[in-house]
Design an enzyme around this catalytic site. Sequence first.
Site, PDB file in Angstrom:
ATOM      1  N   ASN A 123       0.838  -1.204   0.000  1.00  0.00           N
ATOM      2  CA  ASN A 123       0.000   0.000   0.000  1.00  0.00           C
ATOM      3  C   ASN A 123       0.868   1.246   0.000  1.00  0.00           C
ATOM      4  O   ASN A 123       2.018   1.222   0.442  1.00  0.00           O
ATOM      5  CB  ASN A 123      -0.940  -0.016   1.198  1.00  0.00           C
ATOM      6  CG  ASN A 123      -1.912  -1.175   1.109  1.00  0.00           C
ATOM      7  OD1 ASN A 123      -2.102  -1.724   0.029  1.00  0.00           O
ATOM      8  ND2 ASN A 123      -2.488  -1.548   2.223  1.00  0.00           N
ATOM      9  N   VAL A 124       0.253   2.324  -0.462  1.00  0.00           N
ATOM     10  CA  VAL A 124       0.988   3.580  -0.603  1.00  0.00           C
ATOM     11  C   VAL A 124       0.330   4.656   0.256  1.00  0.00           C
ATOM     12  O   VAL A 124       0.596   5.837   0.105  1.00  0.00           O
ATOM     13  CB  VAL A 124       1.014   4.015  -2.090  1.00  0.00           C
ATOM     14  CG1 VAL A 124       1.756   2.985  -2.936  1.00  0.00           C
ATOM     15  CG2 VAL A 124      -0.392   4.232  -2.644  1.00  0.00           C
ATOM     16  N   ASP A 125      -0.568   4.225   1.172  1.00  0.00           N
ATOM     17  CA  ASP A 125      -1.437   5.171   1.880  1.00  0.00           C
ATOM     18  C   ASP A 125      -0.872   5.692   3.191  1.00  0.00           C
ATOM     19  O   ASP A 125      -1.507   6.515   3.854  1.00  0.00           O
ATOM     20  CB  ASP A 125      -2.820   4.532   2.092  1.00  0.00           C
ATOM     21  CG  ASP A 125      -2.747   3.163   2.780  1.00  0.00           C
ATOM     22  OD1 ASP A 125      -1.806   2.928   3.565  1.00  0.00           O
ATOM     23  OD2 ASP A 125      -3.639   2.331   2.522  1.00  0.00           O
TER      24      ASP A 125
ATOM     25  N   HIS B 255       5.765  -0.406  -2.643  1.00  0.00           N
ATOM     26  CA  HIS B 255       5.293   0.359  -3.801  1.00  0.00           C
ATOM     27  C   HIS B 255       5.342   1.866  -3.579  1.00  0.00           C
ATOM     28  O   HIS B 255       4.664   2.613  -4.261  1.00  0.00           O
ATOM     29  CB  HIS B 255       3.877  -0.084  -4.181  1.00  0.00           C
ATOM     30  CG  HIS B 255       3.829  -1.482  -4.721  1.00  0.00           C
ATOM     31  ND1 HIS B 255       2.689  -2.242  -4.779  1.00  0.00           N
ATOM     32  CD2 HIS B 255       4.815  -2.276  -5.231  1.00  0.00           C
ATOM     33  CE1 HIS B 255       2.971  -3.428  -5.311  1.00  0.00           C
ATOM     34  NE2 HIS B 255       4.255  -3.478  -5.583  1.00  0.00           N
TER      35      HIS B 255
ATOM     36  N   CYS C  89      12.771  22.598 -10.891  1.00  0.00           N
ATOM     37  CA  CYS C  89      13.428  22.474 -12.208  1.00  0.00           C
ATOM     38  C   CYS C  89      12.394  22.475 -13.338  1.00  0.00           C
ATOM     39  O   CYS C  89      12.737  22.267 -14.499  1.00  0.00           O
ATOM     40  CB  CYS C  89      14.263  21.192 -12.274  1.00  0.00           C
ATOM     41  SG  CYS C  89      13.324  19.696 -12.642  1.00  0.00           S
TER      42      CYS C  89
ATOM     43  N   THR D  78      -4.259  -9.279   0.409  1.00  0.00           N
ATOM     44  CA  THR D  78      -3.576  -9.151  -0.886  1.00  0.00           C
ATOM     45  C   THR D  78      -3.982 -10.296  -1.801  1.00  0.00           C
ATOM     46  O   THR D  78      -4.135 -11.429  -1.357  1.00  0.00           O
ATOM     47  CB  THR D  78      -2.038  -9.036  -0.743  1.00  0.00           C
ATOM     48  OG1 THR D  78      -1.456  -8.956  -2.040  1.00  0.00           O
ATOM     49  CG2 THR D  78      -1.430 -10.183   0.016  1.00  0.00           C
TER      50      THR D  78
END
Length: 247
Positions: free
Chosen positions: A104-106, A121, A154, A192
């Site tokens: 998870n990316v939370d 991830h 940039c 999962t």
Amino acid sequence: MENESNIIKVVAAVKKAKNIIALTGAGISVESGIATFRGKGGLWEKYDPEEYAHIISFIKRPEKSWIMLKEMGEQIFNAKPNLAHTRLTKLQEMGKLNWIITQNVDNLHQEAGSEHIIEFHGNYKTLRCIRCHKQFPFDKEQLAAIPPLPRCTCHGILKPNVVLFGEVPSIESIELAEKAAMHCDIILVIGTSGLVYPAANLPIIAKRHHASIIEINTEPSELTDYLTDYFLQGSAGDVLSKIVNNM
Ligand code: NAD
Ligand code: ZN
């Protein structure tokens, strides 16, 4: 009934084990209000992952990818850790859980107070420049201000620091996670589907090194029949509470 007797066996195994790790997936955050991608109401019902969530698509048409990413972010920024996250933290406090490897990316394991987290991830709450790779914190207000797309000093386009299709987890996180899988005696596989590689290799590596696989999921997964030793069917919060309450 089958679950009840399995819970008793799992609690006994957890008490005995010296090195337990957990692999978590999108299912553990469902009770926090973040949908899985593949499930009902998931983002892939609405957005073709190749078109919206592939790194090449992002580079070619970031404004299109950001439509999907913004919807994902709205779920993430409104979510709080649930019982499943806090029960894992409790297991760590009891000295019974070593690593949490999450797909998870939370950021919810961190917000629940867990430590020793391997983010396979990446993390949505950081932005990264696709040109110079500089990183910036990302919050709800910045998300609400999109479009225009966020840009680096940039002038490169910023992307949430997550692994999109066509990208791979960092070598450091793969090495650390594989090492943890080789040395554990139990791996808890929670919420999962077992379809996303290389994360799905971790239970296989653990099994090869004689670990027991304890799987917690509302549905049987790819792993259930051929790899799992104990399948505990139910929501991650319910099942983890039962385990921790019986410790
Ligand atoms: P997946 O969507 O493929 O599988 C989710 C699994 O969770 C399914 O097997 C489902 O049966 C199970 N599940 C659903 N509700 C549950 C509950 N309440 N308790 C326990 N299990 C439950 O997810 P995945 O395997 O993690 O792969 C999708 C990838 O997309 C992930 O690797 C992740 O990177 C990303 N993703 C992240 C988030 C997040 O950060 N919260 C959300 C969606 C997708
Ligand atoms: Zn830059």
